[in-house]
Design a protein around this motif. Structure first.
Motif, PDB file in Angstrom:
ATOM      1  N   SER A  31       0.845  -1.303  -0.024  1.00  0.00           N
ATOM      2  CA  SER A  31       0.127  -0.046  -0.065  1.00  0.00           C
ATOM      3  C   SER A  31       0.787   1.315  -0.027  1.00  0.00           C
ATOM      4  O   SER A  31       0.324   2.448  -0.314  1.00  0.00           O
ATOM      5  CB  SER A  31      -0.969   0.012   1.331  1.00  0.00           C
ATOM      6  N   TYR A  32       2.050   1.238   0.094  1.00  0.00           N
ATOM      7  CA  TYR A  32       2.842   2.387   0.066  1.00  0.00           C
ATOM      8  C   TYR A  32       4.128   2.166  -0.988  1.00  0.00           C
ATOM      9  O   TYR A  32       4.443   1.336  -1.209  1.00  0.00           O
ATOM     10  CB  TYR A  32       3.276   2.660   1.564  1.00  0.00           C
ATOM     11  N   ALA A  33       4.636   3.510  -0.979  1.00  0.00           N
ATOM     12  CA  ALA A  33       5.727   3.859  -1.986  1.00  0.00           C
ATOM     13  C   ALA A  33       7.152   3.376  -1.248  1.00  0.00           C
ATOM     14  O   ALA A  33       7.240   3.683  -0.148  1.00  0.00           O
ATOM     15  CB  ALA A  33       5.610   4.940  -2.595  1.00  0.00           C
ATOM     16  N   MET A  34       7.751   2.763  -2.196  1.00  0.00           N
ATOM     17  CA  MET A  34       9.352   2.745  -1.597  1.00  0.00           C
ATOM     18  C   MET A  34      10.328   3.409  -2.245  1.00  0.00           C
ATOM     19  O   MET A  34      10.278   3.614  -3.526  1.00  0.00           O
ATOM     20  CB  MET A  34       9.658   1.137  -1.915  1.00  0.00           C
ATOM     21  N   GLY A  35      11.509   3.654  -1.783  1.00  0.00           N
ATOM     22  CA  GLY A  35      12.479   4.495  -2.548  1.00  0.00           C
ATOM     23  C   GLY A  35      13.901   3.978  -1.991  1.00  0.00           C
ATOM     24  O   GLY A  35      14.082   3.502  -0.967  1.00  0.00           O
ATOM     25  N   TRP A  36      14.835   4.313  -2.938  1.00  0.00           N
ATOM     26  CA  TRP A  36      16.494   4.042  -2.709  1.00  0.00           C
ATOM     27  C   TRP A  36      17.064   5.528  -2.847  1.00  0.00           C
ATOM     28  O   TRP A  36      16.379   6.252  -3.835  1.00  0.00           O
ATOM     29  CB  TRP A  36      16.909   3.267  -3.501  1.00  0.00           C
ATOM     30  N   PHE A  37      17.749   5.853  -1.725  1.00  0.00           N
ATOM     31  CA  PHE A  37      18.540   7.192  -1.733  1.00  0.00           C
ATOM     32  C   PHE A  37      19.800   6.668  -1.678  1.00  0.00           C
ATOM     33  O   PHE A  37      20.231   5.644  -1.200  1.00  0.00           O
ATOM     34  CB  PHE A  37      18.248   8.139  -0.643  1.00  0.00           C
ATOM     35  N   ARG A  38      20.902   7.530  -1.948  1.00  0.00           N
ATOM     36  CA  ARG A  38      22.299   7.412  -1.470  1.00  0.00           C
ATOM     37  C   ARG A  38      23.050   8.712  -0.953  1.00  0.00           C
ATOM     38  O   ARG A  38      22.356   9.827  -1.278  1.00  0.00           O
ATOM     39  CB  ARG A  38      23.065   6.903  -2.751  1.00  0.00           C
ATOM     40  N   GLN A  39      23.961   8.683  -0.264  1.00  0.00           N
ATOM     41  CA  GLN A  39      24.734   9.622   0.415  1.00  0.00           C
ATOM     42  C   GLN A  39      26.294   9.338   0.440  1.00  0.00           C
ATOM     43  O   GLN A  39      26.874   8.349   0.788  1.00  0.00           O
ATOM     44  CB  GLN A  39      24.308   9.988   1.934  1.00  0.00           C
ATOM     45  N   ALA A  40      27.017  10.183  -0.518  1.00  0.00           N
ATOM     46  CA  ALA A  40      28.350   9.978  -0.372  1.00  0.00           C
ATOM     47  C   ALA A  40      28.830  10.965   0.513  1.00  0.00           C
ATOM     48  O   ALA A  40      28.333  11.860   0.785  1.00  0.00           O
ATOM     49  CB  ALA A  40      29.112  10.513  -1.957  1.00  0.00           C
ATOM     50  N   PRO A  41      30.213  10.496   1.014  1.00  0.00           N
ATOM     51  CA  PRO A  41      30.821  11.651   2.018  1.00  0.00           C
ATOM     52  C   PRO A  41      30.803  13.141   1.496  1.00  0.00           C
ATOM     53  O   PRO A  41      31.005  13.488   0.575  1.00  0.00           O
ATOM     54  CB  PRO A  41      32.289  11.123   2.032  1.00  0.00           C
ATOM     55  N   GLU A  42      30.303  13.815   2.407  1.00  0.00           N
ATOM     56  CA  GLU A  42      30.159  15.204   2.533  1.00  0.00           C
ATOM     57  C   GLU A  42      29.331  15.972   1.159  1.00  0.00           C
ATOM     58  O   GLU A  42      29.532  16.945   0.774  1.00  0.00           O
ATOM     59  CB  GLU A  42      31.756  15.809   2.271  1.00  0.00           C
TER      60      GLU A  42
END
Length: 124
Positions: A31-42
């Motif tokens: 019933s809900y959306a999913m996402g992928w995010f990413r974070q690099a240093p700084e």
């Protein structure tokens, strides 16, 4: 409450592939959306891919054509297949859930549950 657990990160050479998996527990997954995010240093956390409750998908321009997001509602799992990886894909990758809506968003603030993150390193 929704718990998200990512797996599948690691070290890969440029041009290689990895598949990230995110297992969700708790509320009705379909019933809900999913996402992928990413974070690099700084750097700020950035959107990678999203999938809605009807399997509609969207991608960041930087990964379009190389990454594929899918979900298996029977297993409460969302996958991110990453091909043709580049050094600039190196980051911690986070799975996220937007339980307030079946529609994906590219904004981190629209997601209310997050996994612990999994490191992806692309290097020769």
């Amino acid at each position: 409450q929704v718990q998200l657990i990512e797996s599948g990160g690691g070290l890969v050479q440029p041009g290689g592939s990895l598949r990230l998996s995110c297992a969700a527990s708790g509320r009705t997954f379909s019933s809900y959306a999913m996402g992928w995010f990413r974070q690099a240093p700084e750097r700020e956390r950035e959107f990678v891919a999203g999938i809605n409750g009807l399997d509609g998908t969207t991608y960041a321009n930087s990964v379009q054509g190389r990454f594929t997001i899918t979900r298996d509602n029977s297993k409460n799992t969302v996958l991110l297949q990453m091909n043709s990886l580049k050094p600039e894909d190196t980051a911690i990758y986070y799975c996220s859930a937007r339980t307030s809506s079946p529609w994906y968003s590219t904004k981190p603030g629209d997601y209310n549950y997050w996994g612990q993150g999994t490191q992806v390193t692309v290097s020769s």
